[in-house]
Design an enzyme around this catalytic site. Structure first.
Site, PDB file in Angstrom:
ATOM      1  N   THR A   1      24.362   7.294  12.647  1.00  0.00           N
ATOM      2  CA  THR A   1      24.148   5.873  12.480  1.00  0.00           C
ATOM      3  C   THR A   1      22.973   5.734  11.400  1.00  0.00           C
ATOM      4  O   THR A   1      21.994   6.499  11.374  1.00  0.00           O
ATOM      5  CB  THR A   1      24.066   5.120  13.834  1.00  0.00           C
TER       6      THR A   1
ATOM      7  N   ASP B   1      26.335  15.126  15.965  1.00  0.00           N
ATOM      8  CA  ASP B   1      25.919  13.653  15.859  1.00  0.00           C
ATOM      9  C   ASP B   1      24.470  13.528  16.032  1.00  0.00           C
ATOM     10  O   ASP B   1      24.013  13.546  17.076  1.00  0.00           O
ATOM     11  CB  ASP B   1      26.709  12.919  17.170  1.00  0.00           C
TER      12      ASP B   1
ATOM     13  N   LYS C   1      19.068   3.729  13.615  1.00  0.00           N
ATOM     14  CA  LYS C   1      18.261   3.860  14.836  1.00  0.00           C
ATOM     15  C   LYS C   1      17.094   4.432  14.172  1.00  0.00           C
ATOM     16  O   LYS C   1      16.197   3.613  13.407  1.00  0.00           O
ATOM     17  CB  LYS C   1      18.901   4.934  15.696  1.00  0.00           C
TER      18      LYS C   1
ATOM     19  N   ARG D   1      22.878  -1.882  10.351  1.00  0.00           N
ATOM     20  CA  ARG D   1      23.742  -1.475  11.402  1.00  0.00           C
ATOM     21  C   ARG D   1      24.979  -0.516  10.384  1.00  0.00           C
ATOM     22  O   ARG D   1      25.266  -1.294   9.490  1.00  0.00           O
ATOM     23  CB  ARG D   1      24.487  -2.252  11.891  1.00  0.00           C
TER      24      ARG D   1
ATOM     25  N   TYR E   1      35.137  -7.427  -2.067  1.00  0.00           N
ATOM     26  CA  TYR E   1      36.292  -6.576  -1.479  1.00  0.00           C
ATOM     27  C   TYR E   1      36.257  -5.381  -2.430  1.00  0.00           C
ATOM     28  O   TYR E   1      36.292  -5.461  -3.602  1.00  0.00           O
ATOM     29  CB  TYR E   1      37.713  -7.050  -1.393  1.00  0.00           C
TER      30      TYR E   1
ATOM     31  N   GLU F   1      38.163  -1.907  -1.598  1.00  0.00           N
ATOM     32  CA  GLU F   1      38.934  -0.905  -1.066  1.00  0.00           C
ATOM     33  C   GLU F   1      38.808   0.379  -1.955  1.00  0.00           C
ATOM     34  O   GLU F   1      39.395   0.105  -3.041  1.00  0.00           O
ATOM     35  CB  GLU F   1      40.197  -1.168  -0.555  1.00  0.00           C
TER      36      GLU F   1
HETATM   37  C1  LIG Z   1      24.477   5.276  18.763  1.00  0.00           C
HETATM   38  C2  LIG Z   1      25.276   6.269  18.809  1.00  0.00           C
HETATM   39  C3  LIG Z   1      26.620   6.378  18.406  1.00  0.00           C
HETATM   40  C4  LIG Z   1      27.432   5.012  17.912  1.00  0.00           C
HETATM   41  O1  LIG Z   1      26.801   4.103  17.223  1.00  0.00           O
HETATM   42  P1  LIG Z   1      27.389   2.727  17.308  1.00  0.00           P
HETATM   43  O2  LIG Z   1      26.998   2.198  15.795  1.00  0.00           O
HETATM   44  O3  LIG Z   1      26.666   2.112  18.418  1.00  0.00           O
HETATM   45  O4  LIG Z   1      28.883   2.720  17.417  1.00  0.00           O
HETATM   46  C5  LIG Z   1      27.275   7.516  18.236  1.00  0.00           C
HETATM   47  N1  LIG Z   1      26.838   8.459  18.721  1.00  0.00           N
HETATM   48  C6  LIG Z   1      25.497   8.818  19.164  1.00  0.00           C
HETATM   49  C7  LIG Z   1      24.788   9.993  19.469  1.00  0.00           C
HETATM   50  C8  LIG Z   1      24.823   7.611  19.312  1.00  0.00           C
HETATM   51  O5  LIG Z   1      23.290   7.479  19.981  1.00  0.00           O
END
Ligand SMILES: *Cc1c(COP(=O)(O)O)cnc(C)c1O
Length: 415
Positions: free
Chosen positions: A224, A198, A227, A233, A52, A54
């Protein structure tokens, strides 16, 4: 693999091994997926999950932080270096909580925000009415031009002038073209809006210098890590120094409790990999593969939204092939080719059985596949779509898919 789980928990083990087989014997075309390295897997599956912590490095609420502080600082420093950012927060559990934290940091409930429509390629966290973003904030949504399939920056400007948003969100989950970051920033400046990028889908291509980065222009950038970036993740938030305090406070204690230090260690390892020269080659090859796959599909009569791709992602409209998205996904699944059904802009069909499919090249590129394999994949997709309900046809394709996959091992899988 997984000898201890095998003896201790056969129920979980059976499906884990089946999944490892599925991942290595099939062709993964879901554009948000990838294969992480053995090193990322080890960090993510490590004893760091026991701790932990925090707070932030040097300012924690519990004792015993001397090792996780080093690890979290490594992740922060590498994230900043990789993207040329002034500040990085590496604690968000995933993309959706990260976006929520950004809104929570910089907006008041009810504020007006602009984002891309979900059915034109945006994400649920960009203002879908039933999602938290759409409930808590007043989202006005821009779309793509029906003729070109690309974001119409004149329309974005018109809407911004009309609605005077507090923030403009740019980024996508199902849009095949590059984004004009500079133009977004100019429009935001004209109306005094904050800018939030994003880059969840394209972060690996941006880190690998294969696409332009919004980091120099935008106030806040979120991605994220799982990807195209090819990490565990999770997510990170990058921002200008002047927003650093607000962002950190919103992530913890605003929204989250203890950070997942095993995931943060895996992020540090992945960023270390992305800083190596080989990662640039991977990023370029992801784009080359997507371009080639798109061209080969067009040659076979597929209609693509925006007529192609600048990124890792392709959106095909199957209307002219008379096969709905759901059947296409199911038939391809039978052959070991995994992708997802997806709406196309202004889709007359329902999201549960839309007109299109979405596919991408990060995972196959990580495996070492190149242009020659993209041609084969286009040919298989064409053969499946041409006769989607013929079991013999699907069986033949499946055999060919497995044969190709056996020549391209997946990192971290030893069966
Ligand atoms: C995948 C994605 C997210 C969210 O990601 P999670 O880890 O699935 O919550 C947010 N914005 C965009 C544009 C994405 O492609």
């Amino acid at each position: 693999m997984y000898e201890t789980i095998k003896s201790q928990d056969p129920g979980v083990y059976g499906s884990m091994i089946a999944e490892a087989k599925r991942q290595s014997e099939g062709i993964e075309l879901i554009p948000s997926e990838n294969y992480v390295s053995q090193a990322v897997l080890e960090a993510n599956g490590s004893i760091l999950t026991n701790k932990y912590s925090e707070g932030y490095p040097g300012k924690r609420y519990y004792g015993g932080q001397e090792n996780v502080d080093v690890i979290e600082n490594l992740a922060i420093d590498r994230a900043k270096q990789l993207f040329g950012a002034e500040h990085a927060n590496v604690q968000p559990y995933s993309g959706s909580p990260a976006n929520t934290a950004i809104y929570f940091a910089l907006l008041e409930f009810g504020d007006t925000v602009m984002g891309l429509r979900l059915d034109h390629g945006g994400h649920i966290t960009h203002g879908l009415p039933i999602a938290f973003s759409g409930r808590a904030y007043h989202f006005v949504q821009y779309g793509v031009n029906p003729e070109t399939g690309t974001i119409d920056m004149d329309e974005v400007r018109k809407m911004a002038l009309e609605h005077k948003p507090k923030m403009i969100v740019a980024g996508f989950t199902a849009y095949p073209r590059d984004i004009e970051w500079k133009k977004f920033k100019e429009i935001a400046d004209e109306v005094g809006a904050l800018t939030m990028a994003d880059i969840s889908h394209t972060a690996g291509l941006i880190a690998g210098k294969a696409l332009e980065s919004p980091v120099p222009y935008f106030d806040v950038v979120m991605t994220t890590t799982h990807k195209t970036l090819r990490g565990p993740r999770g997510a990170i938030i990058l921002c200008k120094e002047k927003y650093a305090k607000a962002i950190d406070k919103a992530v913890f204690p605003g929204l989250q409790g203890g950070p997942h230090e095993h995931a943060i260690a895996a992020k540090a390892v992945a960023f270390g990999e992305a800083l190596k020269p080989e990662f640039k080659e991977y990023a370029m090859q992801v784009r080359k593969n997507a371009y080639h796959l798109a061209e080969e599909m067009k040659k076979r009569g597929f209609k693509l939204v925006s007529d192609g791709t600048d990124t890792h992602l392709i959106l095909a409209d199957l209307t002219s092939r008379n096969v709905p998205g759901k059947l296409a996904q199911q038939a391809l699944d039978e052959t070991g080719i995994t992708l997802n059904k997806n709406t196309v802009p202004n889709d007359p069909r329902s999201p549960f059985d839309p007109s299109g499919i979405r596919l991408g090249t990060p995972a196959v590129t990580t495996r070492g596949m190149k242009e020659a394999e993209m041609e084969k994949i286009a040919e298989w997709i064409d053969r499946v779509i041409a006769d989607a309900e013929n079991t013999a046809n699907l069986k033949t394709v499946k055999k060919e898919v497995e044969e190709l996959c056996s020549k391209f091992p997946v990192p971290g899988i030893k069966l």
